[in-house]
Design an enzyme around this catalytic site. Structure first.
Site, short mmCIF file in Angstrom:
data_model
loop_
_atom_site.label_atom_id
_atom_site.label_comp_id
_atom_site.label_asym_id
_atom_site.label_seq_id
_atom_site.Cartn_x
_atom_site.Cartn_y
_atom_site.Cartn_z
CB THR A 138 -1.15 0.19 1.18
OG1 THR A 138 -1.85 1.07 1.07
CG2 THR A 138 -0.22 -0.30 2.43
CD GLU A 162 -2.74 -0.38 5.45
OE1 GLU A 162 -3.81 -0.22 4.59
OE2 GLU A 162 -1.99 0.50 5.32
CE LYS A 212 -10.00 21.11 15.39
NZ LYS A 212 -9.05 20.40 16.28
CD1 TRP A 272 -11.93 19.28 12.92
CD2 TRP A 272 -12.33 17.40 12.79
NE1 TRP A 272 -10.82 18.92 13.60
CE2 TRP A 272 -10.90 17.35 13.64
CE3 TRP A 272 -12.94 16.17 13.01
CZ2 TRP A 272 -10.53 16.39 14.29
CZ3 TRP A 272 -12.33 15.14 13.50
CH2 TRP A 272 -10.86 15.06 14.16
#
Lengths: 542, 542
Positions: free
Chosen positions: B186, B331, B439, B444
């Protein structure tokens, strides 16, 4: 070189915690022994399963100690499944339909330390407690204020009092996933019952296999009614697969008559049910008598014994319910095969599809099958060759509890005792039990085929085909028939019904009408008893 | 005490043998690099996978030695999956979209012994072979008579010649199920690529999980088209789950344009496809331009990056195709969640259902999730609290190959780098990558929300939202837009489009139109590159 993946054991406690976390609001509805409906959620069930674990710790039970149940399908039994196994003990589900002596024998053989039972079974427990030498704690699955007095059972307590004050959080232990989790005895036709001892690994893998689209096909959009008892091979694993997938669970308790089951199905939006053929007879009779339909149920898993094609047809054509015909054994956790069509078969006509669905279906990944001849030589999957069915896989036993009966395996395969064909598409069809086979003039006759034809006759409620000795052909088939209430049919009419449906030499030589056919504790016809009953029977042509 | 179940390891060889035995006639159809369609069955695939195993034995490859592939989705790649892993070696699927230097770096890091590649990738192999210090054998996936001359690649041979004369029977070895089976790198945003090393156990468990009704829902009645590449996390595990269930497989090869994919879907009766959102843009454009419909496809799995709600809506309302929105990672083998409705949600109106389906869905049993705040404190599943998403389970990595990057786990949990909410019903919604978060004034802003709204505008082909520094608010969102061919829209029109769809302060400060948005090797937008490109960008209001 090992892979670099997280080394997490497969444990039953993970199933209930997964359900609580991801399906906390999904419902579990139970008809109680008291008659009312009890409703709660997986979140509640997990909380109480943790209380069970604490209660067992408090009794000082060790790892792998056995805790027995004598209980219907219901929420408390469900909690025990997870609380007992999850905390490292072994749940031993006892079939209450066994005679009390057998129950005591099994409890002693299993060395059960605790026995939890529904109020229904108080008479059984009263009859056996003094004989159960290892049981130290008796728990009645009910409220403290309903606990009967003067039962004589030493230290009897109520489940609610037992777990009520325990903490609702619990640190489930981690251990070897091959550890014992559940124990279920199967009553062989000879000798004492023998125990299948499932592991956490086998149970979780079986839960995956059972939930697959071509198995029971369980999702969070299902409402599932296991009529098959939780004391019978863990209700075919449905409690575990339901927790894995978040399916709504509907438990019927003791009310297994057609009317009660039908009303529960309709009231709880059941999409899927599961049970042995005999329980569906009552349901179909009720539905037919009252001209009812199923408004939500679209499929039903039928196994335990062969489902008559007439029942598969009736469910499909009259009620738009697909029968998922399955096959398995206590020794197999239990699922081996389930019958679902394949892509090319979607193009077939309905009659051809029904013919496929009458077979027991295809094996689930995790179950290898083979059929062998008497010399152990593997037979082809041609749909014709019939042989002894052997299986192997991670949810199939390697031996029985305490080594009873020695090593049951043949070259690593478990011999099922069933006789079967497998067709080129992998569809299994059980033609007989190896000990039920009728061998007439060197040719085998499938007792199941003979029975299925009789079951298609409108006057027949139940039919068993057994062999009786014959001077010329060695054995010939005798049909034993229980008629439907009020229905009439003669011997000659029934035998004529076989014309054109089966080869002439396979038609039974005679019909014996009986008031009832003996059923075993799991609802299977007890042919051994029938054979005893008809020992020395004189066939008319002999 | 251990259970008494058969102690059979979970092995990848069992998957292909199960398919050959139970689904021998089920089809595998591949569009080849040569342009034609190749058809055969699981029975044939198993036979050739066994030949691959023999060929690897003949090369003297040891247990766990790595064999690399540079290949499209096709039958030869499928055979390699099972022949390599099944015989105890490790298949290393390399992403051919990486730059040649990265490919060589990865092959050396993995210590690949053999590299098998499609003819398409001959130029890459020519460019890298001299740098690949461990590769001893080069195999071109094609016929012997098509093998190009004068390639300079030492000992280059054709796949068909390599396996052609090997025996078609093979005794698959049994070994520890935790043994390494497959390796997939990855590319992180920083540093060198890191390898996820899957085991047989993780692969088989993931195959069960992926096939479940609430995951990809695979059965022997499906015809499945994995557009997601087999070099990208094993095509999300579909080859394994398909073998487990006997689903027909349709491999698109290199032809991933809308027209080719559409024609393959229709010709092969595809019921289910799977891919990243960007590949479906081409398909939907083709279908819309020509007024086409899907006659068999009823669902499509979309993951890899968030699927814009407009695409989910379009598939459903215009084409009656249900998008199964999923989320996972290399993963994680890769599946973590898939979005399927629950029982109570079946009662909702279509709009409310579409809102649920826009989320990434519920976790599969085998994947535990949690969201945590910056201090590592677990956050509630209220659908509002947003935190770092952590996962754990048997098909999630414990570390990277050769320990690169050290121990990635936090208290046994793998931090995904995603920021998410989870609602009370367990539905995950990815709101951002932790490094993509904007942010603004301490609050956020979800870049995914901003992008999804832009994607719903008829003139927008692709949109990326990135943060740019702002003197007052620290950061403010900038929308980078690629318009559809021939479509027109202005900055002010686009910004006006946000009115009422999102809070005022979350609306981007500006729009930058570009000719193309850089995509990574797996089709994801490369926001890091965009942020570099727009470094120092002056927002109008600033």
């Amino acid at each position: 070189m090992l892979g670099l993946m997280q080394d997490q054991p497969l444990l039953i406690s993970q199933l209930i915690e997964f359900a609580a976390r991801n399906h906390g609001d999904a419902e579990i509805v139970s008809r109680r022994v008291e008659g009312d409906l009890h409703r709660y959620t997986y979140r509640d069930a997990a909380r109480r399963a943790r209380q069970v674990a604490h209660a067992l710790d408090r009794l000082g039970l060790g790892f792998s100690d056995r805790v027995a149940t004598l209980a219907w399908n219901g929420y408390r039994h469900f909690e025990l499944y997870f609380g007992i196994s999850g905390s490292g003990r072994v749940i031993h589900t006892i079939n209450p339909r066994l005679i009390p002596e057998q129950i005591a024998w099994i409890a002693n053989h299993a060395e059960d330390q605790v026995l939890c039972f529904d109020a229904t079974f108080l008479p059984i427990v009263k009859a056996i407690w003094a004989k159960c030498t290892t049981v130290r704690h008796w728990v009645l699955l009910g409220d403290a204020d309903k606990l009967p007095h003067d039962t004589g059972i030493p230290g009897l307590r109520s489940y609610e009092e037992w777990i009520g004050n325990e903490p609702v959080e619990y640190a489930w232990p981690a251990f070897d996933e091959r550890s014992a989790a559940a124990l279920c005895y199967t009553s062989g036709t000879t000798g004492n019952p023998k125990g299948a001892l499932y592991s956490h690994r086998s149970t979780v893998l079986h839960a995956y296999g059972a939930a697959l689209p071509d198995s029971v096909n369980l999702s969070a959009r299902d409402s599932v009614l296991p009529v098959v008892p939780m004391f019978h091979v863990n209700a075919w694993g449905i409690p575990y697969s339901a927790a894995m997938t978040g399916a709504k669970l509907v438990f019927p308790g003791a009310a297994l008559d057609g009317k009660s089951v039908y009303e529960l199905i309709e009231a709880e939006g059941v999409t899927l049910s599961a049970g042995v053929p005999t329980v569906w007879l009552g349901l179909l009779n009720h539905v037919a008598q009252h001209g009812l339909k199923f408004s939500t149920m679209n499929r039903t898993v039928i196994g335990g014994s062969a489902c008559p094609p007439a029942m598969i047809r009736s469910f499909k054509l009259q009620y738009e319910v697909t029968v998922l015909h399955g096959w398995g054994m206590t020794e197999m956790s239990p699922l081996g095969t389930v019958c679902n069509l394949k892509l090319p078969q979607l193009e077939l006509g309905l009659e051809e599809q029904l013919a496929v669905m009458a077979k027991q279906g295809r094996s689930i990944f995790g179950v290898d099958m083979r059929i062998v001849d008497p010399d152990g030589k593997e037979l082809p999957w041609d749909g014709v060759s019939s042989g002894d069915l052997h299986v192997r896989g991670p949810w199939i036993i390697s031996s029985y509890f305490k080594g009873e009966g020695g090593n049951p395996l043949i070259d690593g395969w478990f011999p099922t005792g069933d006789v079967a064909t497998i067709d080129p598409q992998g569809f299994l069809q059980i033609t007989d039990r190896s000990k039920d086979v009728i061998k007439s003039g060197g040719e085998w006759i499938s007792s199941i085929d003979v029975e299925n034809i009789a079951m298609a006759h409108p006057a027949v409620a139940m039919a068993a085909c057994i062999s009786v000795p014959h001077p010329k052909w060695d054995e010939r088939p005798l049909l034993v028939v229980m008629k439907k209430p009020g229905a009439e049919v003669t011997r000659d009419e029934l035998l004529a019904f076989y014309e054109g449906r089966i080869a002439k030499w396979q038609i039974p030589d005679d019909v014996a009408f009986v008031d009832s056919i003996p059923l075993g504790a799991t609802g299977k016809m007890q042919k051994m008893k029938l054979r005893e009953q008809f020992r020395g029977y004189q066939l008319p042509a002999a």
